[in-house]
Write an enzyme that holds these catalytic residues in place. Structure first.
Site, PDB file in Angstrom:
ATOM      1  N   ARG B 218      -4.137  -1.721  -2.423  1.00 24.00           N
ATOM      2  CA  ARG B 218      -2.821  -1.094  -2.339  1.00 24.00           C
ATOM      3  C   ARG B 218      -3.019   0.411  -2.448  1.00 24.00           C
ATOM      4  O   ARG B 218      -3.876   0.877  -3.211  1.00 24.00           O
ATOM      5  CB  ARG B 218      -1.913  -1.556  -3.487  1.00 24.00           C
ATOM      6  CG  ARG B 218      -1.387  -2.975  -3.360  1.00 24.00           C
ATOM      7  CD  ARG B 218      -0.316  -3.107  -2.272  1.00 24.00           C
ATOM      8  NE  ARG B 218       0.239  -4.458  -2.188  1.00 24.00           N
ATOM      9  CZ  ARG B 218      -0.294  -5.438  -1.452  1.00 24.00           C
ATOM     10  NH1 ARG B 218      -1.383  -5.224  -0.747  1.00 24.00           N
ATOM     11  NH2 ARG B 218       0.293  -6.631  -1.425  1.00 24.00           N
ATOM     12  N   GLU B 247       3.414   4.167   2.204  1.00 26.47           N
ATOM     13  CA  GLU B 247       3.007   3.421   3.389  1.00 26.47           C
ATOM     14  C   GLU B 247       4.248   2.957   4.142  1.00 26.47           C
ATOM     15  O   GLU B 247       5.095   2.294   3.530  1.00 26.47           O
ATOM     16  CB  GLU B 247       2.158   2.219   2.962  1.00 26.47           C
ATOM     17  CG  GLU B 247       1.484   1.522   4.109  1.00 26.47           C
ATOM     18  CD  GLU B 247       0.531   0.420   3.635  1.00 26.47           C
ATOM     19  OE1 GLU B 247      -0.321   0.708   2.768  1.00 26.47           O
ATOM     20  OE2 GLU B 247       0.686  -0.694   4.120  1.00 26.47           O
ATOM     21  N   HIS B 266      -3.110  -0.797   7.793  1.00 23.58           N
ATOM     22  CA  HIS B 266      -2.874  -2.050   7.051  1.00 23.58           C
ATOM     23  C   HIS B 266      -3.040  -3.265   7.957  1.00 23.58           C
ATOM     24  O   HIS B 266      -2.123  -4.081   8.109  1.00 23.58           O
ATOM     25  CB  HIS B 266      -1.497  -2.041   6.386  1.00 23.58           C
ATOM     26  CG  HIS B 266      -1.452  -2.889   5.136  1.00 23.58           C
ATOM     27  ND1 HIS B 266      -0.721  -2.550   4.031  1.00 23.58           N
ATOM     28  CD2 HIS B 266      -2.083  -4.057   4.826  1.00 23.58           C
ATOM     29  CE1 HIS B 266      -0.880  -3.475   3.090  1.00 23.58           C
ATOM     30  NE2 HIS B 266      -1.706  -4.394   3.545  1.00 23.58           N
TER      31      HIS B 266
END
Lengths: 305, 305
Positions: B218, B247, B266
């Protein structure tokens, strides 16, 4: 300094890392005229005439075609190259290129955070089958890496003699059967008349559309014009090349400007810091030479594989 | 269709790959009102009220913080996520990022055939030590890959209980000792209050200048401003991130525009094709559910590590 060590010449210039390794392994630095061993750090063009006292020549290269073609390598003494040493490094680069392609790393970097097209394009090495063309040291180093990533390997060598760790080994004369059995191909074969353009139009047409082609051997093993066509047409997914044809490519060579073709500038074995990392290898072979043990990476006038 | 299979609802929409897997593993598709099992392919926002008949809920996610925070996950039934399934994929992406960094793949692609600076910068994973922060499924999948590449691993987990395949395991309260013992770091820890900014100013100052920092967990686990400073100042060699904070990053976020910072959007677990690849995992857990065997990746209201 002891005078009873093995007499080793390092040329064309003495290198500090190699010199320290030679001393540590029981060698003693001398001029070439008096040497039993020559560690030759240069190319083939300026290779010196050898006195009869030299019983072993250690070359720093892996590809020694030029030395063979120039008639330098003879049967009168032991010759070694550094193929085993380089194999680990090249195998690592091959894995880096294959994963960078499958995971679309360069495209992601170039395009910023543009998730959807990257997310759609990313594929896993896990569960795939990789063909390795050439079953020498690079293949032996690459196979355990690929297996740890959950891929299986189809190897191709001249004889078809099974390669350790490969799910299947095919002889070179059955190369045409490879393309339909693999997801991706890594070119790691020597450069010979027979291997020139071994990845050509037929191979590229037969590979699956999700295939990546990786070349860490020599640019001439891949038909580069056909490769460019295959990537542009979507016949394969992409290519990742550490070697090109010609090399270096001209700045406007389209191979450098296609988003699905990754090119690194022949750096699988970086020449910077080379003697530092090569030194332990030279030391190991010197210990073997002194004790009469089998030496690593011996080569001869007929060595082409 | 048999009426004696385990009654499984797939929601919010039936997916063909999951449906086929469920049928193949002895399940029978029903509406949620009548289900023993819910395969939930959505997020936490629209999670439905559960009838008492539901004894197992299979979530398609690995990170389930939002489900826990929303009080969805209870003690009244079995809950599973897909962390084991995703671990292999994320570990592969972590390796791809680390190798792309060490081998300078994006820089090589961006700069064309500019050999000297790339040749000087390339480093080998072989012979290095990699710290893995977090010793869950990603670490378990990554360790054999790194070892096959000739690297050794220092793992960090909460307890310090030795992790299989790691040369050393440190407990989280000795995290400060890690930075001086490793060449590179892979962040693979859960996102909690304790792990926020675990790679921060002190870590970045203590890592070696050749270090690459990889984050596949993360974005909040890394102090991104400090990371940017460290890369710009040369305090570390570079960073490779599949996750950012925030993000997505804004298009002008400097994290997207530094040549030594690799950002993929991601995509370690691509959502495209997800159900196709997830389906065998769901089938395996359904077989375990039906036979009473231990299920894969169970989670509970307190699952935070």
């Amino acid at each position: 300094m002891s005078t009873d060590g093995t007499r080793v010449a390092i040329a064309p210039e003495v290198d500090e890392h190699i010199a320290a390794a030679v001393s540590g392994a029981g060698g003693r630095l001398v001029d070439l005229d008096d040497a039993e061993v020559l560690v030759w750090l240069g190319g083939h063009e300026d290779f010196p005439p050898l006195p009869d006292s030299v019983r072993w020549v250690a070359l720093r290269l892996a590809g020694i075609e030029a030395f063979i073609d120039a008639g330098i390598i003879d049967d009168a003494r032991v010759w070694t190259n550094a193929s085993g040493f380089y194999a680990e490094n090249v195998a690592e680069h091959a894995l880096a290129l294959l994963l960078a392609g499958l995971r679309r790393v360069p495209e992601a970097v170039r395009d910023g955070w543009d998730k959807e097209p990257i997310d759609t394009a990313v594929r896993s090495l896990h569960g795939s089958t990789v063909g390795i063309l050439g079953a020498g040291g690079i293949a032996r180093s690459l196979i355990p890496r690929l297996r740890a990533c959950g891929a299986q390997v189809v190897a191709v060598n001249r004889s078809g003699r099974p390669v350790d760790g490969a799910a299947q080994t095919l002889p070179a004369d059955r190369l045409a059967e490879v393309w339909g059995r693999v997801d991706h191909v890594v070119v790691a074969a020597p450069s010979t008349a027979e291997t020139r353009h071994m990845v050509g139009v037929a191979a590229l047409a037969a590979l699956p559309t999700h295939a990546w082609v990786v070349n860490v051997a020599r640019g001439t093993l891949v038909d580069q014009a056909a490769l460019l066509d295959a990537v542009r047409s979507g016949s394969i997914a992409g290519a990742a090349l550490d070697v090109t044809d010609p090399e270096p490519p001209s700045p406007d060579d389209p191979i450098l400007h296609d988003p699905r073709i990754i090119v690194t500038p022949h750096v699988a074995n970086p020449s910077s810091g080379l003697t530092r990392t090569l030194a332990p290898w030279i030391a190991e072979n010197l210990r073997r030479f002194r004790s009469g043990a089998e030496m690593l990476s011996t080569v001869g006038p007929d060595s082409r594989y």
